[in-house]
Design an enzyme around this catalytic site. Structure first.
Site, PDB file in Angstrom:
ATOM      1  N   GLU A 172      -0.227   5.053  13.974  1.00 35.72           N
ATOM      2  CA  GLU A 172       0.002   6.306  13.254  1.00 35.72           C
ATOM      3  C   GLU A 172      -0.340   7.514  14.129  1.00 35.72           C
ATOM      4  OE1 GLU A 172      -0.786   7.993   8.746  1.00 35.72           O
ATOM      5  OE2 GLU A 172      -2.093   6.425   9.541  1.00 35.72           O
ATOM      6  N   PHE A 197       1.896  -3.543   3.854  1.00 37.04           N
ATOM      7  CA  PHE A 197       2.261  -4.882   4.316  1.00 37.04           C
ATOM      8  C   PHE A 197       3.738  -5.131   4.020  1.00 37.04           C
ATOM      9  CE2 PHE A 197      -2.113  -7.226   3.965  1.00 37.04           C
ATOM     10  CZ  PHE A 197      -2.592  -6.457   5.010  1.00 37.04           C
ATOM     11  N   CYS A 219       0.803  -1.220   0.000  1.00 35.53           N
ATOM     12  CA  CYS A 219       0.000   0.000   0.000  1.00 35.53           C
ATOM     13  C   CYS A 219       0.834   1.267   0.000  1.00 35.53           C
ATOM     14  CB  CYS A 219      -0.953  -0.009   1.190  1.00 35.53           C
ATOM     15  SG  CYS A 219      -1.995  -1.477   1.223  1.00 35.53           S
ATOM     16  N   HIS A 271      -9.766   2.287   0.502  1.00 36.43           N
ATOM     17  CA  HIS A 271      -8.326   2.017   0.388  1.00 36.43           C
ATOM     18  C   HIS A 271      -8.028   1.562  -1.035  1.00 36.43           C
ATOM     19  CE1 HIS A 271      -4.298   1.144   1.186  1.00 36.43           C
ATOM     20  NE2 HIS A 271      -4.399   0.608   2.390  1.00 36.43           N
ATOM     21  N   HIS A 326      -1.929   7.994   6.385  1.00 37.52           N
ATOM     22  CA  HIS A 326      -2.288   6.730   5.739  1.00 37.52           C
ATOM     23  C   HIS A 326      -3.716   6.379   6.130  1.00 37.52           C
ATOM     24  CE1 HIS A 326      -1.435   3.113   3.580  1.00 37.52           C
ATOM     25  NE2 HIS A 326      -1.609   2.333   4.636  1.00 37.52           N
ATOM     26  N   LYS A 339      -9.175   8.204   2.917  1.00 39.89           N
ATOM     27  CA  LYS A 339      -9.781   6.875   2.807  1.00 39.89           C
ATOM     28  C   LYS A 339     -11.201   6.829   3.353  1.00 39.89           C
ATOM     29  CE  LYS A 339      -5.416   4.287   2.644  1.00 39.89           C
ATOM     30  NZ  LYS A 339      -4.464   5.412   2.755  1.00 39.89           N
TER      31      LYS A 339
END
Length: 415
Positions: free
Chosen positions: A314, A398, A164, A338, A303, A333
């Site tokens: 975060e 990831f 991502c 996403h 993010h 998002k």
């Protein structure tokens, strides 16, 4: 502020997202802060049946009949967004020296939809059921290759795959190419079309997807009720040039990229480091290259996936790193879902627009923080007008991949 490297000009952006095809519709959709998540008939019978699809995307009309059936959906998005970015920059492939142009494209899964369809046909008909066009459609590098063919680019053409964070990593890599003198123009972005049955089933098995029965409240970055992300699709691109080159050709400069940073967690295959160790290192690296410190940051495009672990880690980083001067925070998002490998590039473009308009979009789905997210300044509800001198776009993926991009306005408000 004294940058370690000369800034790079962002001269064009292009977007295809669940808020619409084009930078204009996407920016307005994010400003409106209305979630695009909706029931998805293609996911009927799966554990999760909602997604954030690009609305009304007609590949035949936008790209052409032949390419609309032989290319993967992710490549369709990339072509449309990249063409918009090039036009926005006032460039034409007919006029440039293709050997001095680079394409860097990030994707988490390449043409995964085409791969799933080829596998289905193999199962139904055996080897004869697999098209000769299957490999060119789903190999991860092929979207970048198709862009090069479409735009006449013969310089460096690269693919980044950091889950991502792939789109943000593409911007980082493009900046390195420009600083190294390997090109004069770099088209950097990300694309993904992972709203497919296998991808949805896999994410659902990991319990990464929201199961909120109300699609409008399914994607809830930093909210106490968050329970996962909504899978989206799309593409985003920026055109980068050395500032002196952009000035020489009187290009429209939207913002300046002044710092890039990347670092790994080395912690877990899918879970972020609980103290966001790699993300913090990426942010510090980007700020160091920008000649800036945490107190110079006015805004963070987070993010912000809406998962428990990501948002907590975060938010903890933002609270800790910017303790003396908290920046405003937003996550797109909540509106777009996403978009996977496209997310970092989409959010970089949105950060550029945020600086241009000196306006921070609200975070859709956010209403009530929990104890992990209560001490950061999440903009929600209406957009916020704010004096913005330096903004960060941060991405994670990831495998523990983290990338941070630091932007400043192109005009007199630049530090």
């Amino acid at each position: 502020m004294s940058a370690a490297r000369p800034p790079l000009a962002v001269t064009g952006i292009g977007l295809v997202t669940p808020a619409g095809a084009g930078a204009g519709p996407t920016w307005q959709g994010v400003l409106d802060a209305r979630a695009t998540a909706a029931p998805d008939p293609a996911l009927t019978g799966l554990p999760v049946g909602i997604s954030c699809r690009v609305p009304g995307f007609d590949a035949r009309a936008l790209i052409g009949g032949r390419d609309s059936w032989r290319l993967d959906r992710a490549t369709h998005f990339a072509l449309v967004a990249a063409r918009e970015a090039v036009a926005d920059a006032g460039l034409s492939p007919a006029d440039w020296d293709g050997a001095r142009v680079a394409v860097v494209l990030g994707s988490a899964a390449g043409g995964v939809g085409s791969y799933e369809r080829a596998t289905e046909r193999f199962g139904a008909k055996g080897p004869s059921g697999v098209s000769a066009l299957a490999l060119p459609a789903f190999l991860p590098n092929m979207a970048a290759g198709q862009l090069a063919i479409d735009l006449g680019v013969t310089g460096p053409v690269l693919h980044t795959a950091t889950a991502c964070a792939s789109g943000a990593a593409a911007v980082h890599t493009a900046a390195l190419l420009l600083h190294a003198g390997a090109c004069d123009i770099a088209l950097a972005g990300g694309t993904d079309a992972m709203v497919t049955p296998v991808c949805v089933a896999a994410f659902a098995r990991m319990r990464a997807l929201s199961r909120n029965p109300d699609p409008s409240r399914a994607s809830r970055p930093f909210d106490a009720g968050r329970d996962g992300f909504v899978l989206g699709e799309g593409a985003g691109f920026t055109v980068l040039e050395r500032r002196a080159d952009a000035v020489d050709r009187r290009a429209p400069v939207r913002a300046l990229l002044v710092g890039v940073g990347t670092a790994a967690d080395a912690h877990h295959p899918v879970a972020p480091h609980p103290r966001a160790r790699g993300l913090e290192a990426a942010v510090r690296n980007a700020l160091a290259e920008a000649g800036a410190g945490p107190d110079d940051v006015d805004h963070v495009n987070a993010h912000g996936t809406g998962t428990r672990l990501n948002d907590s880690a975060e938010a903890g980083l933002i609270e800790r790193l910017f303790a003396r001067r908290p920046p405003s925070v937003t996550s797109a998002k909540g509106v777009l879902g996403h978009t996977m490998g496209a997310a970092g590039a989409v959010e970089a473009a949105l950060t550029v627009l945020t600086l241009q308009h000196q306006t921070v979009p609200g975070t859709a789905g956010f209403a009530v923080p929990d104890r992990d997210t209560a001490r950061i300044d999440v903009v929600h509800g209406r957009p916020r007008r704010q004096r913005l001198r330096l903004a960060l776009s941060i991405s994670a993926g990831f495998g523990g991949h983290n990338t941070a991009l630091a932007f400043v306005p192109a005009g007199p408000r630049r530090p």
